[in-house]
Scaffold this motif. Structure first.
Motif, PDB file in Angstrom:
ATOM      1  N   ILE A  86      41.442  -5.364 -29.458  1.00  0.00           N
ATOM      2  CA  ILE A  86      40.572  -4.566 -28.610  1.00  0.00           C
ATOM      3  C   ILE A  86      39.788  -5.207 -27.472  1.00  0.00           C
ATOM      4  O   ILE A  86      39.871  -4.676 -26.378  1.00  0.00           O
ATOM      5  N   PRO A  87      39.116  -6.294 -27.598  1.00  0.00           N
ATOM      6  CA  PRO A  87      38.364  -6.618 -26.370  1.00  0.00           C
ATOM      7  C   PRO A  87      39.293  -6.825 -25.176  1.00  0.00           C
ATOM      8  O   PRO A  87      38.866  -6.717 -24.040  1.00  0.00           O
ATOM      9  N   CYS A 105      33.622  -2.860 -33.703  1.00  0.00           N
ATOM     10  CA  CYS A 105      32.301  -3.207 -33.165  1.00  0.00           C
ATOM     11  C   CYS A 105      32.294  -3.545 -31.682  1.00  0.00           C
ATOM     12  O   CYS A 105      31.241  -3.581 -31.076  1.00  0.00           O
ATOM     13  N   THR A 106      33.453  -3.880 -31.122  1.00  0.00           N
ATOM     14  CA  THR A 106      33.415  -4.265 -29.711  1.00  0.00           C
ATOM     15  C   THR A 106      34.033  -3.166 -28.861  1.00  0.00           C
ATOM     16  O   THR A 106      34.746  -2.300 -29.355  1.00  0.00           O
ATOM     17  N   VAL A 107      33.740  -3.247 -27.590  1.00  0.00           N
ATOM     18  CA  VAL A 107      34.374  -2.306 -26.675  1.00  0.00           C
ATOM     19  C   VAL A 107      35.467  -3.061 -25.934  1.00  0.00           C
ATOM     20  O   VAL A 107      35.432  -4.279 -25.826  1.00  0.00           O
ATOM     21  N   LYS A 108      36.414  -2.306 -25.391  1.00  0.00           N
ATOM     22  CA  LYS A 108      37.458  -2.950 -24.618  1.00  0.00           C
ATOM     23  C   LYS A 108      36.864  -3.440 -23.307  1.00  0.00           C
ATOM     24  O   LYS A 108      36.102  -2.732 -22.657  1.00  0.00           O
ATOM     25  N   LEU A 109      37.180  -4.680 -22.973  1.00  0.00           N
ATOM     26  CA  LEU A 109      36.653  -5.226 -21.730  1.00  0.00           C
ATOM     27  C   LEU A 109      37.403  -4.637 -20.549  1.00  0.00           C
ATOM     28  O   LEU A 109      38.568  -4.258 -20.673  1.00  0.00           O
ATOM     29  N   ARG A 110      36.723  -4.593 -19.420  1.00  0.00           N
ATOM     30  CA  ARG A 110      37.442  -4.305 -18.176  1.00  0.00           C
ATOM     31  C   ARG A 110      38.493  -5.384 -18.011  1.00  0.00           C
ATOM     32  O   ARG A 110      38.251  -6.542 -18.348  1.00  0.00           O
ATOM     33  N   PHE A 111      39.628  -5.032 -17.443  1.00  0.00           N
ATOM     34  CA  PHE A 111      40.700  -6.022 -17.368  1.00  0.00           C
ATOM     35  C   PHE A 111      40.229  -7.285 -16.665  1.00  0.00           C
ATOM     36  O   PHE A 111      40.543  -8.396 -17.066  1.00  0.00           O
ATOM     37  N   PHE A 112      39.430  -7.105 -15.620  1.00  0.00           N
ATOM     38  CA  PHE A 112      39.017  -8.295 -14.866  1.00  0.00           C
ATOM     39  C   PHE A 112      37.823  -9.003 -15.488  1.00  0.00           C
ATOM     40  O   PHE A 112      37.289  -9.938 -14.921  1.00  0.00           O
ATOM     41  N   SER A 113      37.392  -8.551 -16.681  1.00  0.00           N
ATOM     42  CA  SER A 113      36.418  -9.350 -17.432  1.00  0.00           C
ATOM     43  C   SER A 113      37.125 -10.228 -18.445  1.00  0.00           C
ATOM     44  O   SER A 113      36.502 -11.113 -19.031  1.00  0.00           O
TER      45      SER A 113
END
Lengths: 684, 314
Positions: free
Chosen positions: B195-196, B282-290
């Motif tokens: 997920i992240p 518990c985590t959110v998916k990061l923006r691709f460019f993060s």
């Protein structure tokens, strides 16, 4: 002087290349005859040369003199010799020229009736001869003459299609850069000669040990920059991506496959063998330069859509990888860990061969694409795998090899480099270790990015739908061109599967030139060619890897069959989200493919984009939209442009203040000069 | 030989279960009942029996890719012993050389990315391009991590690294190991499209990476691709459990010992998949460019781990 049969064969090889050059000129008017004959002679020469240097390497027995002419002029003699180091590099050259000459028979046919093929063949043969002469040069003077000859002939080949202004510009940048490098090499040679009185460079032992320490350091820097310019290390690389697209593909293959390696030869010959002692900081410098070149080279390659510019940047990357090996070897050598040094330098030299094989092959592949589609722009290609299936297989092999993917040769040399870094780390100080681990990380990063870049190159140009008419109408290239590529592709696989063949030869080279033995650290014995490699307990055998992967695939096919039973496969269009049928313009482009990397490393590329909307009421009814994406060449803009502007300003100032054009001023200059000279002769 | 066959059976057999466990954890967190943990086995066996639809743009690369990806991933699996006992470690393919491991996986990835481009679909290209960025950003961290573990054991062989970990009582408390552990977790999440970095459950074109590359596949080809992905996930999990949480007590000799070792291995990887499930929840998916930031963190940590090894002791 006792020459054996193989040594005579070598002389015959040289004659063959001469004959090739002459026939090129003789049949100047008959293009087909000139090209075929000249290339056949080159192939014969390469074959003879290969046999004779291989025998020399296997047999050993000291340097062989080919020519030793001492005319009456003092300090002037031409000496052509070869020892094991030269022989190894010559082997690389001969293998490459054999394949490239075979390829050229078909490839040059597109010049028939358009250009002077005879002159081209003459230059081609002379270029090969000049590169041979660099390897064979037995003294400083001969080396320098050969070096200049190589630069000048390759300049002519770069500007051969001179009616295009960008080619002429590329040639100018090339000749200026290469001569700046040559000037530095010349200064170093003068220092070396004046302080030691020594001119020979091939023979037993180091020739320039008598140099004072300071002079050695100065010579190291001069030679490093001088050879580095030829090798294309960053920041002296700007000529490479310009010169390669300008030259025709068989020349690019030779230039990238071998000419830039003459610089590696120079570094090994003069710095590692010549000075008789290596300092740690020399190794560190080369290592750091290697890291920079490896990472930046591949990073810039990713942004290119012109196949040949892309490949040119990959040459920079691979020179970086070679430099990492050399640097590691030099550090280990200076700290007296000789077995590690041997493995590292062997890895660098092995990569030299590997790069000649796969990069030579890739340039030939680029030439084949251009031959079939008349374009070098990846964005115009697509779907070539169906039109040119054999070329596609070869280019895929080269792509896998350059990305250091098993089971091809690129992996073996990178594996050896990694192993030497790993073996050295427990012995180094923390500072060296930090740089070493960054070198290992850089190697991994460059390898991964190279894989992405070659997925782009292969995926966009060979897979999918054709993006232009030319690509749609492409036909497979003639068999001679396929043959040239096929030889190199087969050798990539052979050198990968049986690395011991090459390592056995390299062992002889290193024992003779640097008294290093590869095998103490590379256990597993010298005899069985197909046994695996073992470096400090780490084992690797490409054949085993290939066998296991193939066995697993072979087992998967029936296993799937048994589990799933018989299943039909139906041909249908690619999923189009339920809209109109998919067309070639909906495919991912090369620009789009590398966009994530462009954005992440924007500090490196400085990307710009402009969107111009044209029309009467552009906001609501745009007639035409223009979208441009560009990257800035950081080194040209912030390094070379600054220097050029500075020089320009300086010369302007000189023009205004010193060279005014007034006769009175000039007369007064003469007066002042005469007075100063009189004063000088009076006082001293 | 027996160990190699056992290894193959265990890795391929257990791999889909891990996906099932992770999905179950996510379902529980959403107060759903969720599919059975064995759902992926049913999916694969169903896909195996289905007919295929092949794009008419596709070439032989598309057909070969599932087999190459699966073959190379399983070959990489042979390099990572599932249990750190003498017999397993000695029978690891080529001593489990870490570099061969990395570059064998690279072979699969190369063909996976090519397959994405082969059908001429935009999604495939998008997936390949993203996969290329993510994998190349994480490659250096993984290499430094393996180098550091290799330095501690004096060899780049994965079996020797595992033996060294087993010799240490609680390796994860070692200053170098604990940092590398975090690096490996990040690598695991990124390499397996968790997920992240990527959401394996979605088919939204804005986010997909792995799913985009295999979007055109169907039938047994899809089954092989999915299975290869889960095998890859399980090998990296195996690396983590055996490097950082080894079995330190002596196992009984003979068949009973082997069985116990396998059971303990299964228990540990299942626990790790529960952990991954919790991380995903518990985590959110990061923006691709993060994602590059995450990769940078991994790289810095890997360098820290390397320095720790010299400064704080081995």
């Amino acid at each position: 002087m006792n020459l054996s049969v193989t040594d005579h064969l070598f002389t015959l090889a040289i004659i063959m290349f001469f004959a090739g050059a002459c026939f090129g000129l003789l049949f100047c008017k008959k293009h087909r005859a000139a090209n075929t004959l000249s290339n056949l002679f080159c192939m014969a020469g390469s074959a003879m040369g290969t046999i004779s240097v291989v025998f020399h390497l296997l047999k050993g027995g000291g340097p062989v003199t080919v020519l030793n002419s001492v005319p009456g002029i003092p300090n002037f003699s031409l000496q052509l010799k070869y020892d094991n180091l030269s022989a190894y590099f010559l082997l690389v050259l001969f293998i490459l020229t054999f394949a490239v000459s075979l390829y050229s028979i078909g490839y040059i046919s597109h010049y028939y009736g358009k250009r002077n093929v005879g002159i081209f063949n003459f230059l081609y043969c002379t270029f090969i001869l000049s590169m041979m002469m660099v390897m064979l040069a037995g003294n400083l003077l001969t080396f320098f003459i050969a070096w200049e000859l190589m630069s000048v002939v390759s300049y002519f080949l770069v500007v051969f299609e001179h009616e295009r202004s960008e080619n002429v510009k590329a040639g100018t940048v090339y000749i200026i850069m290469t001569h700046l490098g040559a000037a530095l090499i010349m200064i170093a040679f003068m220092i070396m000669n004046v302080l030691t009185g020594e001119t020979s460079i091939i023979g037993n032992g180091a020739f320039f040990t008598a140099l004072p320490e300071a002079a050695k350091n100065a010579c190291f820097l001069l030679l490093l920059v001088g050879f580095g310019t030829k090798a294309g290390i960053i920041p002296f690389h700007i000529w490479l991506p310009k010169a390669h697209p300008a030259a025709s593909s068989n020349i690019s293959a030779l230039m990238s496959g071998f000419m830039i390696k003459t610089a590696i030869y120079g570094i090994v010959r003069f710095i590692i063998c010549g000075f008789g002692g290596i300092k740690t900081w020399w190794g560190m410098t080369i290592l750091i330069l290697g890291i920079v070149a490896a990472v930046l080279g591949v990073a810039y390659a990713l942004m290119e859509h012109n196949i040949k510019r892309l490949l040119a940047f990959h040459s920079i990357e691979n020179i970086g990888i070679i430099f990492i090996g050399l640097g590691m070897g030099m550090i280990a050598y200076s700290k007296e860990y000789y077995p590690i040094a041997a493995v590292a330098i062997a890895a660098a030299l092995f990569h030299t061969l590997n790069h000649a094989l796969f990069k030579g092959g890739l340039f030939l592949g680029a030439g084949a694409i251009q031959y079939a589609t008349h374009t070098r722009d990846i964005e115009q290609l697509g779907g070539l795998i169906k039109k040119m299936p054999v070329t596609a297989v070869f280019v895929l092999c080269f792509s896998l090899a350059i990305s250091a993917i098993v089971p091809f040769n690129g992996f073996v040399s990178e594996w050896l480099t990694y192993q030497s870094i790993f073996a050295f780390i427990p012995k180094g100080s923390l500072c060296i270790n930090m740089i070493s681990i960054i070198a290992a990380a850089a190697l991994a990063f460059a390898g991964a990015l190279a894989a992405v870049c070659f997925v782009k190159l292969f995926g966009i140009s060979f897979l999918g739908l054709p993006r232009s008419e030319h690509a749609g109408e492409a036909k497979e290239v003639p068999p001679t061109m396929l043959g040239g590529m096929g030889i190199l592709a087969a050798l990539c696989l052979v050198a990968g599967l049986f690395p011991k063949i090459i390592l056995n030869l390299l062992d002889k080279v290193l024992i003779e030139t640097a008294a290093l033995k590869i095998y103490p650290n590379l256990s597993g014995g010298t005899v069985p060619v197909f046994s695996g490699l073992t470096v400090s307990g780490n084992k690797m055998s490409m054949i085993a890897i290939l066998a296991v992967i193939l066995a697993l695939i072979a087992a998967t096919v029936p296993a799937v069959r048994i589990i799933g039973g018989k299943a039909d496969s139906r041909k249908y269009g690619t999923w189009d989200c339920g809209f109109v049928e998919i067309n070639e313009r909906m495919q991912y482009t090369a620009t789009g493919f590398s966009k994530p990397i462009r954005i992440v490393f924007r500090i490196l590329f400085r990307p710009s984009r402009t969107l111009a909307v044209k029309g009467e009421h552009p906001k609501y009814y745009p007639d035409k939209m223009e979208y441009k994406v560009g990257t800035v060449s950081v080194f040209e803009k912030y390094f070379y442009d600054v220097i050029i502007r500075g020089l320009h300003r300086f010369s302007q100032r000189v023009k205004l203040s010193v060279q005014t054009g007034s006769i009175h001023m000039y007369l007064s200059y003469i007066l002042v000069t005469v007075l100063a000279l009189m004063l000088y002769s009076r006082l001293f | 030989m027996i160990y190699i066959i056992l290894q193959l059976i265990i890795i391929i057999g257990l791999a889909p279960l891990m996906n099932g466990i992770i999905r179950k954890i996510k379902a529980i967190s959403q107060k759903r009942k969720g599919a059975s943990v064995f759902q992926m086995y049913y999916d694969i066996s169903k896909l195996m029996r289905k007919d295929m639809v092949v794009s008419d743009t596709a070439s032989w690369i598309y057909t070969a890719a599932p087999y190459v990806v699966f073959g190379s991933t399983v070959a990489a699996a042979l390099l990572v012993p599932v249990c750190a006992t003498e017999g397993w470690l000695n029978s690891a393919f080529m001593g489990g050389d870490a570099l061969v491991f990395l570059y064998t996986l690279a072979l699969g990835r190369f063909f996976l990315m090519l397959a994405g481009l082969d059908t001429g679909s935009t999604f495939g290209g998008m997936g390949s391009s993203r996969e290329g960025l993510i994998s190349s950003l994480l490659e250096p961290s993984m290499l430094i991590g393996l180098f550091t573990l290799g330095l501690a054991s004096g060899s780049l062989s994965i079996s020797r690294m595992m033996a060294e970990s087993t010799a240490k009582a609680v390796p994860v408390l070692n200053p170098a190991y604990i940092v590398i552990f975090i690096v490996m977790i990040i690598v695991l999440l990124a390499e397996t499209c968790r997920i992240p970095v990527d959401d394996p459950a979605t088919h939204l074109e804005l986010t997909m990476v792995h799913e985009a590359m295999i979007l055109e596949y169907s039938g047994r080809q899809l089954a092989l691709m999915e299975l290869a992905a889960s095998v890859k996930q399980l090998i990296i999990m195996t690396l983590i459990v055996n490097m950082f949480f080894p079995i330190t007590f002596a196992l009984p000799a003979g068949a009973a010992g082997v069985a116990l070792a396998i059971l303990l291995y299964a228990a540990r990887v299942m626990l790790l998949s529960v952990l991954i499930g919790i991380v995903e929840v518990c985590t959110v998916k990061l923006r691709f460019f993060s994602v590059p930031n995450l990769a940078a963190i991994a790289f810095i940590l890997a360098l820290f781990g390397f320095v720790n090894y010299f400064v704080l002791g081995r």
